[in-house]
Design an enzyme around this catalytic site. Structure first.
Site, PDB file in Angstrom:
ATOM      1  N   SER A 121       0.816  -1.214   0.000  1.00 53.94           N
ATOM      2  CA  SER A 121       0.000   0.000   0.000  1.00 53.94           C
ATOM      3  C   SER A 121       0.848   1.262   0.000  1.00 53.94           C
ATOM      4  O   SER A 121       0.337   2.350  -0.262  1.00 53.94           O
ATOM      5  CB  SER A 121      -0.909   0.020   1.238  1.00 53.94           C
ATOM      6  N   HIS A 142      -3.231  -3.842  -5.349  1.00 57.42           N
ATOM      7  CA  HIS A 142      -3.537  -3.349  -4.011  1.00 57.42           C
ATOM      8  C   HIS A 142      -5.017  -3.450  -3.682  1.00 57.42           C
ATOM      9  O   HIS A 142      -5.842  -2.719  -4.221  1.00 57.42           O
ATOM     10  CB  HIS A 142      -3.071  -1.890  -3.870  1.00 57.42           C
ATOM     11  N   GLU A 154      -6.548  -1.520  -6.842  1.00 59.45           N
ATOM     12  CA  GLU A 154      -5.638  -0.716  -7.653  1.00 59.45           C
ATOM     13  C   GLU A 154      -4.652  -1.639  -8.362  1.00 59.45           C
ATOM     14  O   GLU A 154      -3.970  -2.441  -7.713  1.00 59.45           O
ATOM     15  CB  GLU A 154      -4.882   0.277  -6.768  1.00 59.45           C
ATOM     16  N   ASN A 192      -4.787   6.154  -1.368  1.00 57.64           N
ATOM     17  CA  ASN A 192      -4.035   6.736  -0.245  1.00 57.64           C
ATOM     18  C   ASN A 192      -3.460   8.107  -0.591  1.00 57.64           C
ATOM     19  O   ASN A 192      -3.261   8.943   0.296  1.00 57.64           O
ATOM     20  CB  ASN A 192      -2.915   5.789   0.184  1.00 57.64           C
TER      21      ASN A 192
END
Length: 506
Positions: A121, A142, A154, A192
């Site tokens: 991540s 991810h 992702e 993120n």
């Protein structure tokens, strides 16, 4: 269903690994579990059987399909047992050297056509695969926890990843019932990265003593429709998880001001007040329930003074209609009388600046956030300035609470709360598109599914208006002198031309 990858290896059988294994087996792939901790893979296999049994009991999975999933699930005693895999996904500790060593070992075990994928991540996919002899077969994959419920993944291309590999991984994710989004290998990938603005800007607001944690959470939920306020969210994810991510992305971008972390979370992490799981974070918890202070009631103020509205107020006609509906006495002269409550409605500026520039009596001047239509929000937000008299503050609070709508009164802040938080979110998202990290469509989908925002950041920007957002950001720069608020070229150009933030150049 014929799975894209006939046999999938999962290295690391914690919550994330188990979740990926569950979805891969349900998609029709044979799954081999491996963990270096003795007994961990066996425990994961048993936990997955129990999960499937519960799904059968709830009528969400039929017994025959459960049996097929169980039969597709096996445990590897040694890493070499993953040799038959056409795909291996790791979900182990976030340490670069550990992941690099694992993938070098795996590359020597699996076939030449096998795909290797990391669920990292926060680490660079390119860096993890740097020592591989077949980096074209390596990519980021991810997932979000819990995997069965968080239906976005992702797919990250390293510098040497073959596009065919990313397509295969995307198609496999669709077989899971997930939505794949494509990202370039940049810090934080999409979700993120895009999530940096929400928490960090809220921390700046609280760090300026504009309002307390609970008030900021209420404002962003009631005005903007976020499911959780930023401090509720940080308590849920826990600061031992979220603060290191803040620092990691900030440092990976070489101290880019837009991602600057806060000393507040660093101090709380050091003190062990990391969130709900320990019973103490931004809120105290009793039996897992946050102890949230009550919303301050509206004060009694009678009679109310007449109200004069600045000619430069945002949504001035709408504000007049609101005041009329609330039964306020409205002054329409060029200047306010000596008894009037003076209202300003800035975009990005603070109340102090407007009082000074417009030569208003600061002791009677209050600000109201009119970024959105009043009918579109569940809460009105008023702001004092350092000179505002208590009687004028209370009069404004009482007036705007007359119809029963919630009202928060905060201290002076450029952009109140919602304006600056939302502008920061949208600005970061726009710059991600400017960098080509992902497409505008994938960005909005990823953030909506991955973070649970009421809408994607670019859709949010279009809702408020790119021109208004530019005004907010330029004015925040004026108030704070911080390059954090400099507008992204993506936002600036589309705002100047009246284009949607989702518009892509041909």
């Amino acid at each position: 269903m014929q799975a894209i990858f006939e046999t999938t290896g999962i290295v690391g059988t914690g919550a994330m690994g188990r979740g990926i294994a569950q979805m891969a087996a349900q998609a029709g792939s044979r799954v081999i579990l491996f963990d270096v901790q003795p007994g961990a893979a066996e425990s994961a296999r048993d936990a997955l059987r129990a999960t499937w049994q519960k799904l059968v009991e709830k009528g969400k999975l039929d017994a025959d399909r459960m049996q097929a999933c169980v039969e597709r699930l096996t445990v590897a005693e040694d890493l070499a047992d993953l040799a038959p895999c056409s795909l291996v996904i790791e979900a182990i500790v976030e340490k670069l050297d550990v992941k690099q060593r694992l993938f070098r070992d795996l590359e020597a075990i699996v076939g030449a056509e096998a795909v290797l994928a990391t669920n990292t991540s926060s680490l660079s996919v390119t860096a993890i695969g740097a020592g591989l002899s077949r980096p074209a077969q390596f990519a980021g994959y991810h997932f979000f926890n819990p995997v069965p419920l968080m239906r976005v993944v992702e797919v990250i291309s390293g510098l040497k990843t073959d596009p065919v590999v990313c397509k295969q991984l995307s198609d496999f994710a669709r077989q899971f019932g997930h939505t794949p989004v494509s990202a370039q290998d940049t810090p934080g990938f999409i979700v993120n990265h895009a999530g940096r603005g929400y928490g960090t800007e809220a921390l700046r607001v609280v760090g300026e003593k504009v309002a307390d944690f609970a008030t900021i959470d209420r404002i962003l939920k009631d005005q903007m429709g976020f499911k959780l306020g930023p401090f509720e969210l940080m308590d849920l994810t826990a600061l031992d998880v979220s603060h290191p991510v803040m620092e990691s992305i900030y440092h990976q971008y070489f101290e880019e001001p837009r991602y600057r972390p806060s000393v507040i979370t660093a101090q709380r992490l050091a003190g062990g007040m990391v969130g709900k799981k320990v019973g103490a974070g931004f809120y105290a918890y009793q039996n897992g329930v946050a102890q949230v202070p009550a919303d301050p009631p509206a004060p009694a103020a009678d009679p109310l003074p007449p109200v004069w509205v600045s000619p430069k107020a945002a949504r001035r006609p709408e504000l007049y209609q609101l005041l009329k509906a609330l039964g306020a006495g409205i002054e329409t002269g060029a200047t306010p009388s000596e008894a009037a409550l003076i209202l300003v409605a800035p975009l990005g500026l603070d109340v102090t600046t407007l009082a000074a520039v417009e030569r208003l009596d600061a002791t009677r001047t209050m600000g109201i956030d009119m970024m959105l239509e009043d009918t579109a929000t569940k809460r009105r937000v008023l702001a004092t300035n350092p000179a505002t008299r208590p009687d004028m503050r209370d009069a404004a609070h009482a007036l705007f609470a007359r119809d029963g709508k919630a009202v928060s009164v905060i201290r002076d802040s450029g952009g109140f709360v919602s304006q600056r938080v939302v502008a920061t979110i949208v600005n970061i998202a726009a710059d991600m598109c400017q960098q080509g990290i992902c497409t505008p469509a994938d960005l909005d989908v990823a953030v909506t599914l991955g973070l649970g925002y009421p809408m994607g950041p670019l859709a949010m920007g279009d809702r408020i208006g790119p021109t208004n957002l530019l005004e907010i950001l330029f004015n925040l720069q004026t108030v704070y002198g911080d390059p954090r608020y400099r507008p992204s070229p993506w936002l600036r150009r589309r705002g100047a031309l009246g284009l949607s933030l989702t518009h892509e150049e041909i």
